[in-house]
Design an enzyme around this catalytic site. Structure first.
Site, short mmCIF file in Angstrom:
data_model
loop_
_atom_site.label_atom_id
_atom_site.label_comp_id
_atom_site.label_asym_id
_atom_site.label_seq_id
_atom_site.Cartn_x
_atom_site.Cartn_y
_atom_site.Cartn_z
N SER A 233 0.86 -1.18 0.00
CA SER A 233 0.00 0.00 0.00
C SER A 233 0.90 1.23 0.00
O SER A 233 1.56 1.54 1.00
CB SER A 233 -0.89 0.02 1.24
OG SER A 233 -1.56 1.26 1.31
N ASP B 75 -4.38 4.21 -2.12
CA ASP B 75 -5.45 4.70 -1.25
C ASP B 75 -5.84 6.11 -1.63
O ASP B 75 -5.10 7.06 -1.36
CB ASP B 75 -4.99 4.65 0.21
CG ASP B 75 -4.99 3.23 0.74
OD1 ASP B 75 -6.06 2.59 0.65
OD2 ASP B 75 -3.94 2.76 1.19
N HIS C 251 -8.17 1.97 -4.15
CA HIS C 251 -9.17 1.90 -3.08
C HIS C 251 -9.73 3.30 -2.89
O HIS C 251 -9.04 4.18 -2.39
CB HIS C 251 -8.47 1.36 -1.83
CG HIS C 251 -9.31 1.36 -0.60
ND1 HIS C 251 -8.76 1.18 0.66
CD2 HIS C 251 -10.64 1.49 -0.41
CE1 HIS C 251 -9.73 1.22 1.57
NE2 HIS C 251 -10.87 1.40 0.95
N GLY D 35 -8.68 5.35 6.77
CA GLY D 35 -8.20 6.71 7.01
C GLY D 35 -6.69 6.82 7.06
O GLY D 35 -6.12 7.71 6.47
N ASP E 294 -7.42 -5.37 4.27
CA ASP E 294 -6.63 -4.13 4.26
C ASP E 294 -6.67 -3.50 5.65
O ASP E 294 -7.73 -3.11 6.13
CB ASP E 294 -7.26 -3.19 3.23
CG ASP E 294 -6.54 -1.85 3.09
OD1 ASP E 294 -5.41 -1.73 3.61
OD2 ASP E 294 -7.12 -0.95 2.46
N GLY E 295 -5.49 -3.38 6.25
CA GLY E 295 -5.37 -2.64 7.50
C GLY E 295 -4.76 -3.46 8.61
O GLY E 295 -5.32 -4.47 9.04
N GLY E 296 -3.59 -3.06 9.05
CA GLY E 296 -2.98 -3.69 10.21
C GLY E 296 -2.39 -5.06 9.97
O GLY E 296 -2.19 -5.83 10.92
N GLY F 16 0.80 -1.91 4.31
CA GLY F 16 1.40 -0.60 4.16
C GLY F 16 2.61 -0.44 5.05
O GLY F 16 3.77 -0.61 4.63
N SER F 17 2.36 -0.15 6.33
CA SER F 17 3.48 0.15 7.24
C SER F 17 4.37 -1.06 7.48
O SER F 17 5.56 -0.90 7.75
CB SER F 17 2.95 0.71 8.56
OG SER F 17 1.94 -0.10 9.09
C1 DX5 Z 1 -6.23 2.56 5.46
C2 DX5 Z 1 -5.81 2.22 4.07
C3 DX5 Z 1 -4.84 1.13 4.01
C4 DX5 Z 1 -3.53 1.43 4.66
C5 DX5 Z 1 -2.92 0.15 5.13
O1 DX5 Z 1 -7.25 3.47 5.45
O2 DX5 Z 1 -6.95 1.84 3.32
O3 DX5 Z 1 -4.63 0.64 2.70
O4 DX5 Z 1 -2.63 2.11 3.82
O5 DX5 Z 1 -1.81 0.44 5.91
P1 DX5 Z 1 -1.33 -0.53 7.07
O6 DX5 Z 1 -0.97 -1.84 6.44
O7 DX5 Z 1 -0.18 0.18 7.67
O8 DX5 Z 1 -2.48 -0.69 8.05
ZN ZN Z 2 -6.63 0.78 1.38
#
Ligand code: DX5
Ligand code: ZN
Length: 225
Positions: free
Chosen positions: A15, A42, A76, A152, A182-184, A204-205
């Site tokens: 991401s 995103d 997204h 977000g 998606d997320g965490g 993402g992170s």
């Molecule tokens: C959150 C986004 C995600 C985000 C994921 O609103 O839709 O795609 O970038 O990042 P991580 O993997 O760090 O939760």
């Molecule tokens: Zn996303």
């Protein structure tokens, strides 16, 4: 071209929201060298989610780099009006768009719009929306995305109820529909979300927050193969 042709059985999708935007192109290229093929983009409008994030102008800049190496841009749309953004994203070079069920007054028409624009299409929902809300389009989309954080920001923790919700989503959608999460997501939970039915796994992170993003991508891939 479709998701069925683009993707391997399981894809870890970097991401780019979590990337270092000063070095976006070189970070994307390094991940492609490591085997990444589908990048998650995103799009936030400052209304559906608080920040304005990445838009069609950035997609237009990235698309030649990604496409020349057979990569794809999976966008997204965290926006209040997906029907306005879908044509712009398609023209900019998006390969697929995923809209929020909460943001579309007529989800069947939004899917049809994306089809007319010639892009893949997915649908998603916020963590406090019932999975069954996707029912009317469950048989029409290429992918169904389970948000495992409140949309977000990157860098949040996966909501634990996401595992049960993923299983419910897998049951709801057609067997040919890809299930995305998606997320965490990170090394500690990627195998659990795969086991619960996720095939397209956004991170993402866990990738861009690492000292060596390409190495972190490779480690996540190893955990799901
Ligand atoms: C959150 C986004 C995600 C985000 C994921 O609103 O839709 O795609 O970038 O990042 P991580 O993997 O760090 O939760
Ligand atoms: Zn996303």
């Amino acid at each position: 071209m479709s998701w069925a042709q683009w993707t391997r059985e399981v894809e870890v999708e970097p991401s780019i929201y979590a990337a270092d935007f000063c070095r976006l192109g070189s970070q994307v290229e390094a991940l492609m060298d490591e085997g990444a093929r589908v990048f998650h983009v995103d799009v936030g409008d400052g209304h559906f989610i608080p920040p304005v994030t990445i838009g069609s102008v950035v997609v237009e800049a990235l698309a030649p780099l990604v496409h020349q190496r057979e990569g794809r841009l999976d966008c997204h749309l965290m926006v209040t009006n997906p029907d306005e953004q879908i044509p712009l994203m398609a023209a900019a070079g998006a390969d697929s768009v995923t809209f929020h069920i909460e943001a579309s007054p007529d989800p069947v028409a939004t899917v049809a719009l994306a089809r007319r624009e010639g892009v893949g299409v997915g649908v998603t929902l916020n963590p406090d929306t019932a999975v069954t809300a996707l029912g009317p389009v469950a048989g029409l989309v290429d992918l169904a995305l389970l948000m495992s954080v409140v949309p977000g920001y990157s860098g949040q923790r996966l909501l634990p109820e996401s595992i049960a919700r993923l299983r419910e989503l897998r049951e709801l959608v057609a067997p040919t529909c890809r299930v995305q999460v998606d997320g965490g997501i990170g090394a500690d939970n990627i195998a659990a979300v795969q086991e619960a039915g996720a095939q397209l796994i956004v991170a993402g992170s866990a990738i861009f927050g690492a000292a060596d993003p390409s190495g972190a991508y490779g480690e996540l891939v190893d955990l799901v193969h």
